[in-house]
Design a protein around this motif. Structure first.
Motif, PDB file in Angstrom:
ATOM      1  N   VAL A  71       1.347  -1.157  -0.108  1.00  0.00           N
ATOM      2  CA  VAL A  71       0.176  -0.101  -0.022  1.00  0.00           C
ATOM      3  C   VAL A  71       1.009   1.200   0.082  1.00  0.00           C
ATOM      4  N   ARG A  72       2.179   1.183   0.666  1.00  0.00           N
ATOM      5  CA  ARG A  72       2.747   2.504   0.661  1.00  0.00           C
ATOM      6  C   ARG A  72       3.443   2.604  -0.025  1.00  0.00           C
ATOM      7  N   ALA A  73       3.533   1.574  -1.289  1.00  0.00           N
ATOM      8  CA  ALA A  73       4.417   1.756  -2.457  1.00  0.00           C
ATOM      9  C   ALA A  73       3.870   2.022  -3.277  1.00  0.00           C
ATOM     10  N   LYS A  74       2.552   2.199  -3.639  1.00  0.00           N
ATOM     11  CA  LYS A  74       1.406   2.246  -4.485  1.00  0.00           C
ATOM     12  C   LYS A  74       0.606   3.381  -4.045  1.00  0.00           C
ATOM     13  N   SER A  75       1.166   4.977  -2.718  1.00  0.00           N
ATOM     14  CA  SER A  75       0.352   5.454  -2.502  1.00  0.00           C
ATOM     15  C   SER A  75       1.241   7.159  -2.061  1.00  0.00           C
ATOM     16  N   ARG A  76       1.110   7.819  -3.297  1.00  0.00           N
ATOM     17  CA  ARG A  76       1.462   9.576  -3.316  1.00  0.00           C
ATOM     18  C   ARG A  76       1.516   9.546  -1.471  1.00  0.00           C
ATOM     19  N   VAL A  77       0.071   9.805  -0.028  1.00  0.00           N
ATOM     20  CA  VAL A  77       0.192  10.245   0.982  1.00  0.00           C
ATOM     21  C   VAL A  77      -0.651   8.842   1.510  1.00  0.00           C
ATOM     22  N   LEU A  78      -0.405   9.280   2.332  1.00  0.00           N
ATOM     23  CA  LEU A  78      -0.570   7.924   3.415  1.00  0.00           C
ATOM     24  C   LEU A  78      -1.151   8.325   4.955  1.00  0.00           C
ATOM     25  N   VAL A  79      -2.205   8.033   5.665  1.00  0.00           N
ATOM     26  CA  VAL A  79      -2.672   8.125   6.094  1.00  0.00           C
ATOM     27  C   VAL A  79      -2.774   6.774   6.900  1.00  0.00           C
ATOM     28  N   ASN A 127       6.185   1.690  12.093  1.00  0.00           N
ATOM     29  CA  ASN A 127       7.134   0.426  12.505  1.00  0.00           C
ATOM     30  C   ASN A 127       7.719   0.073  11.030  1.00  0.00           C
ATOM     31  N   PHE A 128       6.590  -0.275   9.995  1.00  0.00           N
ATOM     32  CA  PHE A 128       6.850  -0.461   8.662  1.00  0.00           C
ATOM     33  C   PHE A 128       7.406   0.153   7.402  1.00  0.00           C
ATOM     34  N   VAL A 129       6.616   1.350   7.160  1.00  0.00           N
ATOM     35  CA  VAL A 129       6.522   2.207   6.374  1.00  0.00           C
ATOM     36  C   VAL A 129       6.397   3.703   7.071  1.00  0.00           C
ATOM     37  N   ASP A 130       6.983   4.624   6.034  1.00  0.00           N
ATOM     38  CA  ASP A 130       6.615   5.871   6.467  1.00  0.00           C
ATOM     39  C   ASP A 130       4.891   6.559   6.615  1.00  0.00           C
ATOM     40  N   VAL A 131       4.877   6.805   7.362  1.00  0.00           N
ATOM     41  CA  VAL A 131       3.381   7.844   7.582  1.00  0.00           C
ATOM     42  C   VAL A 131       3.101   8.932   7.097  1.00  0.00           C
ATOM     43  N   ASP A 132       2.393   9.825   6.246  1.00  0.00           N
ATOM     44  CA  ASP A 132       2.634  10.752   6.230  1.00  0.00           C
ATOM     45  C   ASP A 132       1.442  11.794   6.884  1.00  0.00           C
ATOM     46  N   TYR A 133      -0.036  11.200   7.700  1.00  0.00           N
ATOM     47  CA  TYR A 133      -0.492  11.703   8.124  1.00  0.00           C
ATOM     48  C   TYR A 133      -1.308  10.759   9.294  1.00  0.00           C
ATOM     49  N   TYR A 134      -0.602  11.108  10.528  1.00  0.00           N
ATOM     50  CA  TYR A 134      -1.562  10.339  12.031  1.00  0.00           C
ATOM     51  C   TYR A 134      -3.293  10.738  12.416  1.00  0.00           C
ATOM     52  N   ILE A 135      -3.782   9.734  12.406  1.00  0.00           N
ATOM     53  CA  ILE A 135      -5.570  10.620  13.388  1.00  0.00           C
ATOM     54  C   ILE A 135      -6.132   9.885  13.994  1.00  0.00           C
ATOM     55  N   PRO A 136      -4.970   9.629  15.586  1.00  0.00           N
ATOM     56  CA  PRO A 136      -5.406   8.697  16.024  1.00  0.00           C
ATOM     57  C   PRO A 136      -6.836   8.904  16.845  1.00  0.00           C
ATOM     58  N   GLU A 284       5.039  16.277  14.245  1.00  0.00           N
ATOM     59  CA  GLU A 284       4.520  17.343  13.611  1.00  0.00           C
ATOM     60  C   GLU A 284       3.241  17.025  12.229  1.00  0.00           C
ATOM     61  N   ARG A 285       3.122  15.855  12.600  1.00  0.00           N
ATOM     62  CA  ARG A 285       2.347  14.988  11.471  1.00  0.00           C
ATOM     63  C   ARG A 285       1.307  14.275  11.952  1.00  0.00           C
ATOM     64  N   ILE A 286       0.955  14.603  13.434  1.00  0.00           N
ATOM     65  CA  ILE A 286      -0.136  13.689  14.266  1.00  0.00           C
ATOM     66  C   ILE A 286      -1.129  15.087  14.780  1.00  0.00           C
TER      67      ILE A 286
END
Length: 287
Positions: A71-79, A127-136, A284-286
């Protein structure tokens, strides 16, 4: 904008909360989103290349890890949507015992060879991929999800919520005189007073705001599903002592007595401490 909605190990509550956004959901679907992959909505097996991926759930199985990397490899932005994706969530409670003991306890009557291959622990996706935004959140409130996604779609940085849940709760904080703490079902809560001032263990003073404080407003203690606020994000060792001081100050119960009471329920911090959230990369992404 083409969108993938992906579910890893979870209860599917975060996507359900997104669906509960009502007219705001219809607006975003009709104007901004073209959902091309989602096991909930779309019968498509292959993960396509998209502009935005929304991921709920954490990584507990090897299949989860393979999927999130694809999913990360195929996404420009990941939330990352929800506490399981951002921190590990309630499913991280399984981290307190080994995988072997977990399987023996929960699947002793089944052939474990037929189960998905498990990771050693439950992990948030960062822990496995870079995340652009976190919405906890558990789950994040519908308005928070929609407002954040609309900002991302329009190319703007979503509003960050940096204070604590107490700022959204209208209950009056007082310095009470109590001799013990209470479980939420031990007595009826006064609808106007701070729950901590009444002797309940509420985590609103530690937890990131942005949810609107629905739990304490309804008389139920905040259990920290938005995770630690910015000021406590890099000070996990201080969380416990900070909570002890807050409770002692609002109840007049000595700090040592508060510690004894908290030791009886070590799981009150589960949304904070049973995960492997890589905090240093992410403040800064949370949202």
């Amino acid at each position: 904008m083409k969108v993938n909605i992906v579910s890893l190990t979870c209860c599917a509550g975060c996507v359900s909360s997104f669906l509960n956004a009502g007219d705001a959901l219809l607006e975003i679907l009709s104007q901004d989103f073209d959902i091309v992959y989602s096991p909930t909505f779309v019968d498509l097996k292959e993960v396509p290349q998209v502009d935005l991926a929304i991921v709920e759930g954490g990584v507990r199985t090897e299949a989860d890890e393979k999927l999130i990397r694809e999913v990360r490899a195929k996404s420009r932005v990941l939330v990352a949507l929800g506490i399981c994706a951002t921190h590990g969530g309630v499913t991280s409670l399984g981290n307190i015992i080994s995988v072997k003991k977990l399987l023996e306890k929960e699947y002793f009557v089944l052939e474990t060879s037929k189960l998905p291959e498990l990771e050693d622990l439950m992990y948030p996706i960062c822990n496995f991929v870079d995340v652009d935004y976190y919405i906890p959140g558990c789950p994040p409130m519908p308005f928070l999800i929609v407002h954040s996604l609309k900002s991302i779609v329009s190319g703007k940085t979503p509003i960050r919520h940096q204070s604590v849940v107490c700022t959204e709760c209208n209950r009056k904080i007082i310095a009470a005189k109590l001799d013990r703490l209470y479980g939420i079902y031990d007595k009826e809560a006064d609808p106007n007073l701070c729950l901590v001032s009444q002797g309940f263990v509420c985590l609103g003073s530690l937890t990131r705001e942005g949810c609107g404080a629905p739990c304490p407003r309804a008389g139920f203690t905040c259990f920290g599903c938005r995770g630690p606020t910015d000021s406590l994000l890099y000070r996990s060792r201080d969380l416990y002592s900070f909570l002890v001081k807050v409770i002692s100050k609002r109840t007049s119960i000595p700090e040592e007595e508060v510690k004894k009471e908290l030791y009886r329920n070590p799981f009150i911090f589960h949304t904070f401490i049973f995960s492997k959230f890589e905090r240093f990369k992410a403040r800064e992404r949370i949202i």
